[in-house]
Design a protein around this motif. Sequence first.
Motif, mmCIF file in Angstrom:
data_model
loop_
_atom_site.group_PDB
_atom_site.id
_atom_site.type_symbol
_atom_site.label_atom_id
_atom_site.label_comp_id
_atom_site.label_asym_id
_atom_site.label_seq_id
_atom_site.Cartn_x
_atom_site.Cartn_y
_atom_site.Cartn_z
ATOM 1 N N LEU A 1 0.778 -1.307 0.008
ATOM 2 C CA LEU A 1 -0.112 0.021 -0.043
ATOM 3 C C LEU A 1 0.986 1.181 0.053
ATOM 4 O O LEU A 1 0.696 2.212 -0.827
ATOM 5 N N ALA A 2 1.853 1.170 0.966
ATOM 6 C CA ALA A 2 2.760 2.411 0.748
ATOM 7 C C ALA A 2 3.504 2.672 -0.347
ATOM 8 O O ALA A 2 3.344 3.963 -0.792
ATOM 9 N N ALA A 3 3.874 1.677 -1.030
ATOM 10 C CA ALA A 3 4.532 2.051 -2.369
ATOM 11 C C ALA A 3 3.715 2.642 -3.349
ATOM 12 O O ALA A 3 4.272 2.996 -4.329
ATOM 13 N N ASN A 4 2.485 2.340 -3.343
ATOM 14 C CA ASN A 4 1.535 2.832 -4.414
ATOM 15 C C ASN A 4 0.698 3.959 -3.769
ATOM 16 O O ASN A 4 -0.142 4.391 -4.353
ATOM 17 N N GLY A 5 1.336 4.351 -2.514
ATOM 18 C CA GLY A 5 0.603 5.748 -1.843
ATOM 19 C C GLY A 5 -0.901 5.594 -1.641
ATOM 20 O O GLY A 5 -1.675 6.524 -1.663
ATOM 21 N N LEU A 6 -1.493 4.312 -1.448
ATOM 22 C CA LEU A 6 -2.652 3.818 -0.975
ATOM 23 C C LEU A 6 -3.196 3.937 0.454
ATOM 24 O O LEU A 6 -2.192 3.830 1.129
ATOM 25 N N PRO A 7 -4.335 4.271 0.810
ATOM 26 C CA PRO A 7 -4.500 4.497 2.356
ATOM 27 C C PRO A 7 -4.278 2.961 2.926
ATOM 28 O O PRO A 7 -4.671 1.999 2.257
ATOM 29 N N LEU A 8 -3.986 3.298 4.111
ATOM 30 C CA LEU A 8 -3.690 1.700 5.151
ATOM 31 C C LEU A 8 -4.983 0.815 5.110
ATOM 32 O O LEU A 8 -4.846 -0.361 5.580
ATOM 33 N N SER A 9 -6.295 1.887 4.915
ATOM 34 C CA SER A 9 -7.417 0.988 5.027
ATOM 35 C C SER A 9 -7.983 0.162 3.699
ATOM 36 O O SER A 9 -8.891 -0.474 3.660
ATOM 37 N N THR A 10 -6.932 0.266 2.919
ATOM 38 C CA THR A 10 -7.401 -0.395 1.466
ATOM 39 C C THR A 10 -7.513 -2.135 1.696
ATOM 40 O O THR A 10 -6.379 -2.581 2.123
ATOM 41 N N PRO A 11 -8.432 -2.604 1.378
ATOM 42 C CA PRO A 11 -8.392 -3.928 1.424
ATOM 43 C C PRO A 11 -7.589 -4.988 0.455
ATOM 44 O O PRO A 11 -7.467 -4.408 -0.675
ATOM 45 N N PRO A 12 -7.064 -6.086 0.772
ATOM 46 C CA PRO A 12 -6.426 -6.801 -0.044
ATOM 47 C C PRO A 12 -7.144 -7.130 -1.196
ATOM 48 O O PRO A 12 -6.530 -7.542 -2.431
ATOM 49 N N SER A 13 -8.351 -7.336 -1.302
ATOM 50 C CA SER A 13 -9.130 -7.566 -2.191
ATOM 51 C C SER A 13 -9.262 -6.543 -3.481
ATOM 52 O O SER A 13 -10.135 -6.699 -4.270
ATOM 53 N N ARG A 14 -8.730 -5.541 -3.302
ATOM 54 C CA ARG A 14 -9.149 -4.440 -4.132
ATOM 55 C C ARG A 14 -8.536 -4.855 -5.525
ATOM 56 O O ARG A 14 -7.431 -5.195 -5.777
ATOM 57 N N PRO A 15 -9.134 -4.586 -6.398
ATOM 58 C CA PRO A 15 -9.098 -5.072 -7.928
ATOM 59 C C PRO A 15 -8.078 -4.299 -8.643
ATOM 60 O O PRO A 15 -7.756 -3.098 -8.225
ATOM 61 N N VAL A 16 -7.172 -5.064 -9.247
ATOM 62 C CA VAL A 16 -6.071 -4.306 -9.958
ATOM 63 C C VAL A 16 -6.657 -4.584 -11.522
ATOM 64 O O VAL A 16 -6.367 -5.763 -11.998
ATOM 65 N N PRO A 17 -6.737 -3.723 -12.288
ATOM 66 C CA PRO A 17 -7.187 -3.836 -13.810
ATOM 67 C C PRO A 17 -6.044 -4.377 -14.430
ATOM 68 O O PRO A 17 -5.027 -4.127 -14.288
ATOM 69 N N ALA A 18 -6.296 -5.321 -15.612
ATOM 70 C CA ALA A 18 -5.196 -5.541 -16.594
ATOM 71 C C ALA A 18 -4.619 -4.304 -16.997
ATOM 72 O O ALA A 18 -5.153 -3.336 -17.323
ATOM 73 N N ARG A 19 -3.269 -4.462 -17.201
ATOM 74 C CA ARG A 19 -2.495 -3.441 -17.763
ATOM 75 C C ARG A 19 -2.155 -2.332 -16.765
ATOM 76 O O ARG A 19 -1.626 -1.370 -17.130
ATOM 77 N N ALA A 20 -2.721 -2.351 -15.580
ATOM 78 C CA ALA A 20 -2.505 -1.354 -14.759
ATOM 79 C C ALA A 20 -1.245 -1.588 -14.068
ATOM 80 O O ALA A 20 -0.726 -2.808 -14.108
ATOM 81 N N THR A 21 -0.479 -0.491 -13.533
ATOM 82 C CA THR A 21 0.811 -0.616 -12.810
ATOM 83 C C THR A 21 0.834 -0.597 -11.424
ATOM 84 O O THR A 21 0.011 0.208 -10.912
ATOM 85 N N VAL A 22 1.476 -1.564 -10.750
ATOM 86 C CA VAL A 22 1.321 -1.639 -9.411
ATOM 87 C C VAL A 22 2.953 -1.750 -9.069
ATOM 88 O O VAL A 22 3.401 -2.378 -9.424
ATOM 89 N N ARG A 23 3.354 -0.723 -8.029
ATOM 90 C CA ARG A 23 4.540 -0.671 -7.655
ATOM 91 C C ARG A 23 4.907 -1.624 -6.535
ATOM 92 O O ARG A 23 4.073 -1.693 -5.619
ATOM 93 N N VAL A 24 5.963 -2.497 -6.795
ATOM 94 C CA VAL A 24 6.101 -3.387 -5.783
ATOM 95 C C VAL A 24 7.763 -2.962 -5.156
ATOM 96 O O VAL A 24 8.728 -3.073 -5.610
ATOM 97 N N ARG A 25 7.649 -2.986 -3.679
ATOM 98 C CA ARG A 25 8.902 -2.638 -3.308
ATOM 99 C C ARG A 25 9.844 -3.951 -2.721
ATOM 100 O O ARG A 25 8.858 -4.808 -2.226
#
Length: 365
Positions: A71-95
Motif C-alpha cells: 500500500l505504501a509503495a503505491n500511496g494507497l490508504p492503509l484502510s485499502t483491503p487486499p481484495s482491491r481489484p487491479v485492472p489488466a495492464r494497470a501498474t502496481v509498484r512493488v518494493r
Amino acid sequence: MARPTSLLLLLCVIVAAAAQLLAPAGAAKFACNARGGAARCQSLLGYTPRNATTLASVMSLFQVRSFRSLLAANGLPLSTPPSRPVPARATVRVRFACACSAGHGASMHRPFYKVAPGETLDGIARGVFAGFVTYQEIAAANNISDPALVQAGQELHIPLPCSCDEVEGAAVVHYAHLVAAGSSTSGIAAEFGTAEETLMSLNGIRDPKSLQAGQVLDVPLRACSSSISNASIDRGLHVPNGSYILTANNCVLCSCSSSTWQLECHPTKGLSSSACPAATCGDLALGNSSSSTDCESKTCVYAGYTTTTASFNILTNLTTQSLCDAAGAPMPQPSAGFDLQSGVQWAYLAVLSICFNVALVGFVL
C-alpha cells in the motif's frame, strides 16, 4: 497468377517481420557497483499484470512480506483491503530488497516461484513476471544448466533487476519500468521527473529511436533528504515522491514532500500507543511545527530508531526553518497508484503463433 502456397508463405514472412517489430526488447541487468552497507537497499518495480487481478495476488506473487508495504509503495490508504481489484495492464509498484554483486543488482532471497505443470522458464519470465527477467537469468540464478529440464513443483528464485547506486552524486530509488508501446525516452524522463540524458546514460541508450516496447528501464526516482542518524537502524531510508513508507516497527509513517523535498514523518495513525514509544521534541510531537516569529518555524523531525533487548526508542531532532527564504520549485514526480498502460509486449506471441500456423497450412497445400 501466384500459387496459393506462395501467397501463404509470403504472408508468413510479412507476419513474422511484424512480430519482430512488436517483440519486447527483454530484460536487462541494472548496473550496481555500490559496496559495503550501501550495497543493499530498497528498490521498486512497476508490475503490469496481463489480466485483471487483486492486490493480494500481487503481494503473493512477489512474496511481499507486509501488505502495508505494498500500500505504501503505491500511496494507497492503509484502510485499502487486499481484495482491491487491479485492472489488466494497470501498474502496481512493488518494493523489494536489492543487493549488489559482481557489478549488477538483483532481488534478495525473494520472490520464489513454484513451477506449475507444463510451464517453461521462458513462459515464467515473460508470462508470469511480465518480462522483467529473462529465462537465461532465472536459469543462472538457480544453477540450471539446461532450461528445458525444469520440473513441476520446482522452486525458482526470480532475480528481479535493481540497483543501489547513486546517480550523478545523488541518492535515488531505482525503479524498474516496463516500456509501453509508443513511449519515448523524453516522455518517460518527463513522467518520472528526471533528465532524458540521465535516463539514456543509465540504460546505455545511444539513440532514442532504439527504444522498444517491452524494454525494461532503470529509472532513477529522486528521493527526499532526511535527518535520519547514521546510528539508526533505518539509516539510508530513501522515499520517492508519490509514496510513503512505514518504519520504526510500523510506528512512524514517512512520506516525501514534493514542495520541500524533505522527508516528512509522523506517528502512524491507528496503531496502539502502548506498542509505540513516545516520539516528541520536548512538548512538540513528531511531525508537528510551531512558529516563534513570522519568518521562523520549528519542526520535530524523525531521526531514526534504535532497539536493544531492553528498549525501543524513536529518535527526533528539533529543526529550525526560515519561512522568508525563496526556494526554487522541485522537479515534478508522478503520483503513485494505478496507471493504465497500453502494453502490447504480449502481442508478438500471438503474431508468431499465427505465422507458424499459416506456414504449416502453406506447406500442406
